[in-house]
Scaffold this motif. Structure first.
Motif, mmCIF file in Angstrom:
data_model
loop_
_atom_site.group_PDB
_atom_site.id
_atom_site.type_symbol
_atom_site.label_atom_id
_atom_site.label_comp_id
_atom_site.label_asym_id
_atom_site.label_seq_id
_atom_site.Cartn_x
_atom_site.Cartn_y
_atom_site.Cartn_z
ATOM 1 N N ILE A 77 34.217 37.621 41.676
ATOM 2 C CA ILE A 77 34.913 36.927 42.559
ATOM 3 C C ILE A 77 35.244 35.553 42.108
ATOM 4 O O ILE A 77 34.909 34.999 41.691
ATOM 5 N N VAL A 78 36.716 35.128 42.547
ATOM 6 C CA VAL A 78 37.228 34.074 42.113
ATOM 7 C C VAL A 78 37.732 33.514 43.366
ATOM 8 O O VAL A 78 38.191 34.120 44.425
ATOM 9 N N GLY A 79 37.719 32.187 43.413
ATOM 10 C CA GLY A 79 38.063 31.268 44.774
ATOM 11 C C GLY A 79 38.924 30.107 44.333
ATOM 12 O O GLY A 79 40.027 30.567 43.660
ATOM 13 N N ASP A 80 38.561 29.116 44.580
ATOM 14 C CA ASP A 80 39.316 27.657 44.454
ATOM 15 C C ASP A 80 39.352 27.396 42.864
ATOM 16 O O ASP A 80 40.198 26.317 42.723
ATOM 17 N N HIS A 81 38.525 27.624 42.399
ATOM 18 C CA HIS A 81 38.331 27.041 40.796
ATOM 19 C C HIS A 81 38.670 28.110 39.641
ATOM 20 O O HIS A 81 38.933 29.418 40.113
ATOM 21 N N THR A 82 38.941 27.604 38.540
ATOM 22 C CA THR A 82 39.367 28.357 37.423
ATOM 23 C C THR A 82 38.378 29.601 37.007
ATOM 24 O O THR A 82 38.659 30.181 36.191
ATOM 25 N N GLY B 42 31.747 46.219 33.184
ATOM 26 C CA GLY B 42 32.068 44.867 33.547
ATOM 27 C C GLY B 42 32.486 44.093 32.306
ATOM 28 O O GLY B 42 33.004 43.223 32.505
ATOM 29 N N ALA B 43 32.517 44.700 30.972
ATOM 30 C CA ALA B 43 32.964 44.099 29.858
ATOM 31 C C ALA B 43 34.370 44.480 29.679
ATOM 32 O O ALA B 43 35.015 43.738 28.829
ATOM 33 N N ARG B 44 35.021 45.482 30.235
ATOM 34 C CA ARG B 44 36.156 45.866 29.869
ATOM 35 C C ARG B 44 37.207 46.088 30.916
ATOM 36 O O ARG B 44 38.388 45.976 30.620
ATOM 37 N N CYS B 45 36.918 46.406 32.042
ATOM 38 C CA CYS B 45 37.673 46.830 33.433
ATOM 39 C C CYS B 45 37.866 45.644 34.349
ATOM 40 O O CYS B 45 38.975 46.036 34.727
ATOM 41 N N PRO B 46 37.005 44.810 34.861
ATOM 42 C CA PRO B 46 37.344 43.825 35.919
ATOM 43 C C PRO B 46 37.922 42.448 35.241
ATOM 44 O O PRO B 46 37.426 42.142 34.415
ATOM 45 N N TRP B 47 39.341 42.220 35.784
ATOM 46 C CA TRP B 47 39.995 41.066 35.465
ATOM 47 C C TRP B 47 40.472 40.424 36.900
ATOM 48 O O TRP B 47 40.685 41.124 37.632
ATOM 49 N N ALA B 48 40.126 38.835 36.824
ATOM 50 C CA ALA B 48 40.442 38.133 37.925
ATOM 51 C C ALA B 48 40.898 36.726 37.652
ATOM 52 O O ALA B 48 40.324 36.168 36.679
ATOM 53 N N ARG B 49 41.785 36.311 38.294
ATOM 54 C CA ARG B 49 42.170 34.879 38.033
ATOM 55 C C ARG B 49 42.718 34.113 39.198
ATOM 56 O O ARG B 49 43.251 34.692 39.987
ATOM 57 N N GLY C 60 43.813 32.145 42.469
ATOM 58 C CA GLY C 60 45.252 31.898 42.784
ATOM 59 C C GLY C 60 46.122 32.738 42.285
ATOM 60 O O GLY C 60 47.396 32.530 42.466
ATOM 61 N N VAL C 61 45.808 33.881 41.607
ATOM 62 C CA VAL C 61 46.757 34.816 41.107
ATOM 63 C C VAL C 61 46.699 36.085 41.677
ATOM 64 O O VAL C 61 47.470 36.704 42.147
ATOM 65 N N GLY C 62 45.457 36.668 41.094
ATOM 66 C CA GLY C 62 45.240 38.267 41.348
ATOM 67 C C GLY C 62 44.051 38.650 40.685
ATOM 68 O O GLY C 62 43.439 37.961 40.124
ATOM 69 N N VAL C 63 43.735 39.841 40.958
ATOM 70 C CA VAL C 63 42.724 40.810 40.407
ATOM 71 C C VAL C 63 43.186 42.111 40.020
ATOM 72 O O VAL C 63 43.943 42.684 40.589
ATOM 73 N N VAL C 64 42.569 42.617 38.868
ATOM 74 C CA VAL C 64 43.094 43.750 38.183
ATOM 75 C C VAL C 64 41.817 44.771 37.955
ATOM 76 O O VAL C 64 40.994 44.092 37.438
ATOM 77 N N ALA C 65 42.115 45.889 38.200
ATOM 78 C CA ALA C 65 41.026 47.038 37.424
ATOM 79 C C ALA C 65 41.786 47.757 36.742
ATOM 80 O O ALA C 65 43.020 48.436 36.992
ATOM 81 N N THR C 66 41.314 47.834 35.047
ATOM 82 C CA THR C 66 42.056 48.714 34.144
ATOM 83 C C THR C 66 41.009 49.971 33.982
ATOM 84 O O THR C 66 40.022 49.568 33.433
ATOM 85 N N GLN C 67 41.272 51.114 34.125
ATOM 86 C CA GLN C 67 39.976 52.033 34.068
ATOM 87 C C GLN C 67 40.847 53.289 33.444
ATOM 88 O O GLN C 67 41.735 53.383 33.023
#
Length: 225
Positions: free
Chosen positions: A168-173, A27-34, A36-43
């Motif tokens: 998980i991201v929703g309506d807030h930053t 969880g420290a390296r691979c999951p990224w979420a923003r 209203g924009v998107g979510v990314v897994a880099t692995q």
């Protein structure tokens, strides 16, 4: 070495990722979420920079996911060692796996989701994840975790996994859920699910506390009145 699923809830607009790995602190390296924009897994052989770079390209350059992933990979080199998946706020998906990805590797897009992994027991693992996500009920986090359990039931990684994460991201930053099991000798996905079940009934309370402290519920801890 790692398997993950990124997904979107079309009803709430929430975006999220669940991921597990044989390595410590995935969880420290691979999951990224923003939000209203998107979510990314880099692995695979992970370059953490790819996560925020893809999200910047989605948000600021208004690129579609496939173009954003391609540009980020080209800008950093060594793409043959990377595995990247993404879904944007519109539900558009993209994935990439380099030719040097480890072991049995595969990626598969489904309805509002992408599953991917490397060092898998078989390529059927990703299909099991997509099927579980598409057919599970509940909140986005419930559906992502259902996919992770389905991956385990389908064989998961070729070896034991030791860490897991849910974001998980929703309506807030800020993330509305950001849970991690950084190391477990056994069943990090099960431990992550236990964390989620404990956090789920309090999730809205923490949003309330942040947005309007006068409505903050008390949890009975010292200084919390």
């Amino acid at each position: 070495m790692t398997f993950s699923i990124v997904g979107r809830c079309p009803e709430t607009g929430q975006l999220g990722i669940a991921i597990s790995s044989s390595s410590i602190a995935v969880g420290a390296r691979c999951p990224w979420a923003r939000a209203g924009v998107g979510v990314v897994a880099t692995q695979n052989v992970t370059l953490p920079a790819l996560g925020p770079q893809v999200l910047d390209l989605l948000e600021h350059d208004q690129l579609e996911p496939a173009a954003a992933v391609e540009r980020a990979l080209n800008a950093n080199g060594w793409s043959e060692y990377r595995q990247v998946t993404t879904i944007d706020a519109q539900g558009r998906t993209a994935f990439f796996t380099g030719k040097e990805a480890l072991g049995v590797h595969h990626a598969l897009a489904g309805e509002q989701c992408v599953a991917a992994g490397n060092m898998l027991a078989s390529i059927e693992v990703t299909a099991a994840m997509v099927h579980a996500f598409e057919n599970a009920a509940g909140l986005l986090a419930d559906r992502l975790l259902a996919a992770m359990h389905a991956a385990t039931d389908a064989g998961g990684e070729a070896g034991p996994v030791h860490s897991a994460a849910l974001k998980i991201v929703g309506d807030h930053t800020w993330p509305i859920a950001d849970l991690r099991v950084d190391w477990a000798d056994e069943d990090p996905i099960g431990q992550l699910d236990t964390l989620w079940q404990a956090y789920r009934p309090q999730m809205q309370d923490y949003l309330t506390r942040a947005l309007n402290p006068t409505l903050a519920p008390s949890y009975g801890v010292p200084g919390d009145e």
